[in-house]
Design a protein around this motif. Structure first.
Motif, mmCIF file in Angstrom:
data_model
loop_
_atom_site.group_PDB
_atom_site.id
_atom_site.type_symbol
_atom_site.label_atom_id
_atom_site.label_comp_id
_atom_site.label_asym_id
_atom_site.label_seq_id
_atom_site.Cartn_x
_atom_site.Cartn_y
_atom_site.Cartn_z
ATOM 1 N N LYS A 169 0.820 -1.290 -0.083
ATOM 2 C CA LYS A 169 -0.176 -0.138 0.005
ATOM 3 C C LYS A 169 0.755 1.122 0.087
ATOM 4 O O LYS A 169 1.794 1.467 0.701
ATOM 5 C CB LYS A 169 -0.978 0.053 1.240
ATOM 6 C CG LYS A 169 -1.954 1.042 1.253
ATOM 7 C CD LYS A 169 -2.971 0.714 2.492
ATOM 8 C CE LYS A 169 -3.854 1.874 2.672
ATOM 9 N NZ LYS A 169 -4.809 1.630 3.683
ATOM 10 N N MET A 184 -4.828 -2.873 -5.629
ATOM 11 C CA MET A 184 -4.467 -1.892 -4.908
ATOM 12 C C MET A 184 -5.284 -2.107 -3.429
ATOM 13 O O MET A 184 -6.058 -2.977 -3.429
ATOM 14 C CB MET A 184 -4.561 -0.544 -5.536
ATOM 15 C CG MET A 184 -5.894 0.011 -5.820
ATOM 16 S SD MET A 184 -6.126 1.691 -6.607
ATOM 17 C CE MET A 184 -4.779 1.302 -7.881
ATOM 18 N N ASP A 209 -5.750 3.941 -1.356
ATOM 19 C CA ASP A 209 -5.093 4.136 -2.447
ATOM 20 C C ASP A 209 -6.257 4.568 -3.570
ATOM 21 O O ASP A 209 -5.882 5.251 -4.610
ATOM 22 C CB ASP A 209 -4.632 2.549 -3.135
ATOM 23 C CG ASP A 209 -3.303 2.303 -2.589
ATOM 24 O OD1 ASP A 209 -2.335 3.447 -2.286
ATOM 25 O OD2 ASP A 209 -2.987 1.110 -2.354
ATOM 26 N N TRP A 221 -3.533 7.315 -9.454
ATOM 27 C CA TRP A 221 -2.899 6.229 -9.044
ATOM 28 C C TRP A 221 -3.887 5.093 -9.654
ATOM 29 O O TRP A 221 -3.568 4.015 -10.090
ATOM 30 C CB TRP A 221 -2.738 5.886 -7.428
ATOM 31 C CG TRP A 221 -2.070 4.767 -6.827
ATOM 32 C CD1 TRP A 221 -2.380 3.722 -5.963
ATOM 33 C CD2 TRP A 221 -0.794 4.717 -6.982
ATOM 34 N NE1 TRP A 221 -1.114 2.900 -6.101
ATOM 35 C CE2 TRP A 221 -0.099 3.545 -6.392
ATOM 36 C CE3 TRP A 221 0.152 5.703 -7.537
ATOM 37 C CZ2 TRP A 221 1.111 3.276 -6.512
ATOM 38 C CZ3 TRP A 221 1.777 5.272 -7.528
ATOM 39 C CH2 TRP A 221 2.161 4.183 -6.937
#
Length: 280
Positions: free
Chosen positions: A116, A147, A151, A157
């Motif tokens: 993470k 993920m 996140d 991301w």
């Protein structure tokens, strides 16, 4: 690759500090989901250890390596059942460092470990943040990225595995409950739907249940399609014990990024403008 992929999110109640119990209930859930046809099974964040640690030393004491007993048991289940498992665990990196990690496992064992990158609240005092982008793994059930929890709050991301070709993003999560207006969906679920829609990518987010050291959870496990609409969930059963959602996905839909004859969710990005805004 199979024509359709059956995905399950198993919303469980791990006990912080009771690794043997957590391993056992996770294996029970995996076998139950597989009996119901699941080919990809997602478990919560930190399923192996529980979440609400007292401090860094507590987490370090509970941590296992990626070859430890829990991940090894998940590997054995994946091999026996011919499935993919994405599950969270407290990973021992060395004698002093731990990571909030997730493993992607198939019939051949661990295919990827993700650590993470965006740490929530007290996690910053416990975990070493990851510094690698979310992996995308070719499985026989499709291209799967992963993920963890917070996140998902960072659209740039989430964009990375989408640009890398992920058809399904699996996210083990622990969403702490917080007040919200009556009749409103949890913001965490809204963000999952938005991330799926803006990338035309399926997302399976598996939350947990069970009060842990006075912390309650959203319990909002959800599987959404490439347009951002829920196919299963959100569950929102934090006080009603473990539960499972199951959905059949046509992952080839995620390969088509056009939303009109002239619009493409990735090709239409104006990265030249974004770059100049950062330089300003």
């Amino acid at each position: 690759m199979t024509p359709h992929t059956v995905v399950a999110c198993c919303q469980l109640a791990p006990r912080v500090g009771d690794v043997a119990h957590n391993r056992e209930i996770s294996l029970q859930a995996i076998h139950n989901a597989a009996r119901q046809g699941a080919q990809v099974i997602v478990l919560p964040e930190l399923m192996q250890s529980g979440y609400v640690f007292t401090d860094h030393a507590h987490a370090l004491n509970l941590a296992e390596t990626a070859t430890g007993a829990t991940v090894s048991a998940w590997c054995e289940a994946a091999r026996a059942l011919d499935i993919v498992i994405v599950a969270g665990f407290c990973e021992r990196l060395d004698s002093t460092r731990v990571s909030n990690s997730a493993a992607l496992i198939d019939v051949n064992g661990v295919q990827a470990i993700y650590r993470k990158a965006h740490l929530w609240d007290q996690e910053k005092h416990i975990f070493t943040p990851g510094n690698e982008p979310p992996p995308v793994v070719q499985t026989r059930f499709g291209l799967i990225g992963m993920m963890i929890c917070f996140d998902l709050e960072f659209p740039e991301w989430v964009r990375l595995p989408a640009l890398a070709g992920a058809e399904l993003l699996c996210a083990p999560v622990n969403w702490p409950a917080s007040p919200r207006p009556v009749s409103e969906r949890p913001c965490e679920v809204v963000r999952v739907q938005a991330n799926a829609a803006v990338n035309r990518m399926f997302i399976a987010a598996c939350d947990r249940t069970g009060t842990e050291r006075n912390v309650d959870w959203v319990g909002g496990s959800v599987i959404v399609d490439a347009d951002g609409y829920p196919l299963a969930g959100p569950l929102e059963t934090p006080s009603n014990g473990p539960a499972m959602i199951l959905a059949t996905l046509d992952l080839k839909q995620a390969r088509h990024k056009r939303i009109s004859a002239l619009n493409h969710v990735h090709a239409d990005r104006r990265t030249d403008l974004y770059d100049s805004a950062r330089r300003a």
